[in-house]
Design a protein around this motif. Structure first.
Motif, PDB file in Angstrom:
ATOM      1  N   GLN A   1      -2.438  -1.566 -10.879  1.00  0.00           N
ATOM      2  CA  GLN A   1      -3.435  -2.472 -11.449  1.00  0.00           C
ATOM      3  C   GLN A   1      -4.233  -3.187 -10.358  1.00  0.00           C
ATOM      4  O   GLN A   1      -4.727  -4.299 -10.565  1.00  0.00           O
ATOM      5  CB  GLN A   1      -2.739  -3.496 -12.351  1.00  0.00           C
ATOM      6  CG  GLN A   1      -2.041  -2.890 -13.559  1.00  0.00           C
ATOM      7  CD  GLN A   1      -1.329  -3.943 -14.396  1.00  0.00           C
ATOM      8  OE1 GLN A   1      -0.877  -4.966 -13.896  1.00  0.00           O
ATOM      9  NE2 GLN A   1      -1.239  -3.686 -15.680  1.00  0.00           N
ATOM     10  N   TYR A   2      -4.376  -2.551  -9.228  1.00  0.00           N
ATOM     11  CA  TYR A   2      -5.019  -3.178  -8.061  1.00  0.00           C
ATOM     12  C   TYR A   2      -6.407  -3.726  -8.401  1.00  0.00           C
ATOM     13  O   TYR A   2      -6.751  -4.847  -8.012  1.00  0.00           O
ATOM     14  CB  TYR A   2      -5.112  -2.162  -6.923  1.00  0.00           C
ATOM     15  CG  TYR A   2      -5.723  -2.718  -5.661  1.00  0.00           C
ATOM     16  CD1 TYR A   2      -4.926  -3.303  -4.682  1.00  0.00           C
ATOM     17  CD2 TYR A   2      -7.100  -2.649  -5.441  1.00  0.00           C
ATOM     18  CE1 TYR A   2      -5.478  -3.812  -3.524  1.00  0.00           C
ATOM     19  CE2 TYR A   2      -7.664  -3.158  -4.284  1.00  0.00           C
ATOM     20  CZ  TYR A   2      -6.850  -3.744  -3.328  1.00  0.00           C
ATOM     21  OH  TYR A   2      -7.404  -4.259  -2.186  1.00  0.00           O
TER      22      TYR A   2
ATOM     23  N   ARG B   1       0.257   2.639   1.211  1.00  0.00           N
ATOM     24  CA  ARG B   1       0.895   3.185   2.411  1.00  0.00           C
ATOM     25  C   ARG B   1       2.098   2.342   2.827  1.00  0.00           C
ATOM     26  O   ARG B   1       3.136   2.861   3.219  1.00  0.00           O
ATOM     27  CB  ARG B   1      -0.124   3.270   3.553  1.00  0.00           C
ATOM     28  CG  ARG B   1       0.380   4.040   4.759  1.00  0.00           C
ATOM     29  CD  ARG B   1      -0.741   4.332   5.736  1.00  0.00           C
ATOM     30  NE  ARG B   1      -1.276   3.098   6.293  1.00  0.00           N
ATOM     31  CZ  ARG B   1      -2.530   2.689   6.114  1.00  0.00           C
ATOM     32  NH1 ARG B   1      -3.362   3.416   5.379  1.00  0.00           N
ATOM     33  NH2 ARG B   1      -2.968   1.582   6.657  1.00  0.00           N
ATOM     34  N   ARG B   2       1.978   1.021   2.706  1.00  0.00           N
ATOM     35  CA  ARG B   2       3.084   0.134   3.078  1.00  0.00           C
ATOM     36  C   ARG B   2       4.259   0.283   2.118  1.00  0.00           C
ATOM     37  O   ARG B   2       5.416   0.334   2.531  1.00  0.00           O
ATOM     38  CB  ARG B   2       2.600  -1.319   3.110  1.00  0.00           C
ATOM     39  CG  ARG B   2       3.676  -2.303   3.516  1.00  0.00           C
ATOM     40  CD  ARG B   2       3.084  -3.658   3.839  1.00  0.00           C
ATOM     41  NE  ARG B   2       2.152  -3.584   4.958  1.00  0.00           N
ATOM     42  CZ  ARG B   2       1.490  -4.633   5.442  1.00  0.00           C
ATOM     43  NH1 ARG B   2       1.647  -5.822   4.888  1.00  0.00           N
ATOM     44  NH2 ARG B   2       0.676  -4.512   6.472  1.00  0.00           N
ATOM     45  N   LEU B   3       3.972   0.380   0.827  1.00  0.00           N
ATOM     46  CA  LEU B   3       5.043   0.554  -0.153  1.00  0.00           C
ATOM     47  C   LEU B   3       5.752   1.897   0.034  1.00  0.00           C
ATOM     48  O   LEU B   3       6.982   1.982  -0.071  1.00  0.00           O
ATOM     49  CB  LEU B   3       4.481   0.447  -1.572  1.00  0.00           C
ATOM     50  CG  LEU B   3       3.957  -0.929  -2.006  1.00  0.00           C
ATOM     51  CD1 LEU B   3       3.339  -0.840  -3.398  1.00  0.00           C
ATOM     52  CD2 LEU B   3       5.066  -1.972  -1.974  1.00  0.00           C
TER      53      LEU B   3
ATOM     54  N   ARG C   1      13.532  -3.369  -0.855  1.00  0.00           N
ATOM     55  CA  ARG C   1      12.476  -4.383  -0.856  1.00  0.00           C
ATOM     56  C   ARG C   1      11.344  -4.056  -1.830  1.00  0.00           C
ATOM     57  O   ARG C   1      10.528  -4.916  -2.144  1.00  0.00           O
ATOM     58  CB  ARG C   1      11.908  -4.534   0.560  1.00  0.00           C
ATOM     59  CG  ARG C   1      12.919  -5.069   1.566  1.00  0.00           C
ATOM     60  CD  ARG C   1      12.364  -5.091   2.976  1.00  0.00           C
ATOM     61  NE  ARG C   1      11.140  -5.889   3.072  1.00  0.00           N
ATOM     62  CZ  ARG C   1      10.429  -6.012   4.199  1.00  0.00           C
ATOM     63  NH1 ARG C   1      10.820  -5.380   5.294  1.00  0.00           N
ATOM     64  NH2 ARG C   1       9.340  -6.747   4.212  1.00  0.00           N
ATOM     65  N   VAL C   2      11.278  -2.812  -2.305  1.00  0.00           N
ATOM     66  CA  VAL C   2      10.189  -2.389  -3.188  1.00  0.00           C
ATOM     67  C   VAL C   2      10.688  -2.380  -4.627  1.00  0.00           C
ATOM     68  O   VAL C   2      11.671  -1.710  -4.951  1.00  0.00           O
ATOM     69  CB  VAL C   2       9.675  -0.992  -2.794  1.00  0.00           C
ATOM     70  CG1 VAL C   2       8.516  -0.586  -3.695  1.00  0.00           C
ATOM     71  CG2 VAL C   2       9.252  -0.981  -1.332  1.00  0.00           C
ATOM     72  N   THR C   3      10.004  -3.113  -5.499  1.00  0.00           N
ATOM     73  CA  THR C   3      10.414  -3.227  -6.894  1.00  0.00           C
ATOM     74  C   THR C   3       9.433  -2.482  -7.805  1.00  0.00           C
ATOM     75  O   THR C   3       8.325  -2.107  -7.391  1.00  0.00           O
ATOM     76  CB  THR C   3      10.463  -4.704  -7.316  1.00  0.00           C
ATOM     77  OG1 THR C   3       9.129  -5.254  -7.252  1.00  0.00           O
ATOM     78  CG2 THR C   3      11.377  -5.509  -6.390  1.00  0.00           C
ATOM     79  N   LYS C   4       9.846  -2.298  -9.053  1.00  0.00           N
ATOM     80  CA  LYS C   4       8.951  -1.676 -10.036  1.00  0.00           C
ATOM     81  C   LYS C   4       7.705  -2.526 -10.260  1.00  0.00           C
ATOM     82  O   LYS C   4       6.612  -2.012 -10.486  1.00  0.00           O
ATOM     83  CB  LYS C   4       9.698  -1.486 -11.354  1.00  0.00           C
ATOM     84  CG  LYS C   4      10.812  -0.445 -11.299  1.00  0.00           C
ATOM     85  CD  LYS C   4      11.489  -0.300 -12.661  1.00  0.00           C
ATOM     86  CE  LYS C   4      12.599   0.739 -12.616  1.00  0.00           C
ATOM     87  NZ  LYS C   4      13.285   0.879 -13.924  1.00  0.00           N
ATOM     88  N   ALA C   5       7.881  -3.862 -10.190  1.00  0.00           N
ATOM     89  CA  ALA C   5       6.740  -4.760 -10.394  1.00  0.00           C
ATOM     90  C   ALA C   5       5.684  -4.561  -9.304  1.00  0.00           C
ATOM     91  O   ALA C   5       4.476  -4.661  -9.577  1.00  0.00           O
ATOM     92  CB  ALA C   5       7.220  -6.207 -10.398  1.00  0.00           C
TER      93      ALA C   5
END
Length: 245
Positions: free
Chosen positions: A91-92, A66-68, A80-84
């Motif tokens: 992979q949580y 939700r944050r992303l 601020r959001v990257t592919k990584a």
């Protein structure tokens, strides 16, 4: 960090073994061996007088997604959001399993882990600050005799120092006109323009920093000025746009 100083580490020496285990580049036995080496390193630091506090800021899988998604939906915070980060979200479960094992094997009295619910930013900040305060109180209270000796020596040194000369102060003020005298001190910016402009420029800065990193370029920023001039505020807003690493 040197004695008397505070060092802040984002992931630090835990990042490589955690990433290797999540990516399955290491076996469980190899992961445990790395954790044992970390534990030995932290014992050495503690024996030298270092206070070690480790914080795991935890989010549920749903809260993280939700944050992303919220950051990605806003053009001013999308950078601020990257592919990584999205890959880590996918992979949580692996990250959680590896983190639980690391925390269980390395959380000891001289180097404890504190697991903080990171969903609410106000609670998160206060919880970290409270644990830091309590640990500092405990450590300093057990070291009171040595601190009293150092305080006495410092007071003696200060008492022997000559006071500043009023004449020298007048001489510094009564100087020729300099480049600082021609600075326009009337410039202002509205709060709304500042907020929008800050986010936009932070986004540009983040993109340029990643580009510079890929090119192997270094950057050194030097801040100087009067006390209370805003050096700390300027630095905080710059580093907020950059990866903590």
């Amino acid at each position: 960090p040197p004695q008397g100083k505070i060092g802040l580490f984002m992931s630090g020496w835990y990042a490589p073994p955690l990433a290797d285990r999540v990516a399955r580049r290491s076996t469980v036995a190899e992961f445990d061996a790395e954790l044992d080496r970390i534990a030995a390193f932290e014992r050495t630091l503690a024996a030298d007088g270092a206070l070690i506090l480790k914080f795991w800021l935890h989010l549920t899988r749903h809260a993280q997604r939700r944050r992303l998604e919220k950051l990605t939906a806003d053009p001013l915070t999308r950078w601020r959001v990257t592919k990584a980060q999205w890959e880590q979200q996918r992979q949580y479960a692996r990250w959680t399993t590896a983190a639980e094992r690391a925390i269980q094997r390395t959380s000891v009295g001289h180097a404890p882990w504190f697991i903080i619910d990171a969903r609410d930013p106000r609670y998160r900040t206060l919880a970290v600050a409270t644990e830091l305060r309590n640990a500092l109180f405990r450590t300093l209270d057990t070291d009171a005799p040595r601190r009293r000796r150092k305080r006495t020596a410092m007071a003696t040194a200060v008492a022997g120092s000559p006071p500043a000369s009023d004449a020298s102060l007048v001489q510094r003020v009564d100087r020729e006109r300099s480049v600082l005298d021609v600075l326009d001190m009337s410039r202002t910016l509205s709060k709304s323009a500042f907020k929008t402009g800050l986010l936009r420029q932070q986004g540009r800065l983040a993109q340029l920093q990643r580009k510079a990193e890929k090119q192997g370029r270094s950057l050194l920023l030097v801040f100087e000025g009067w006390d209370a001039a805003g050096k700390g505020g300027a630095i905080r807003r710059i580093v907020a746009a950059l990866p903590p690493q």
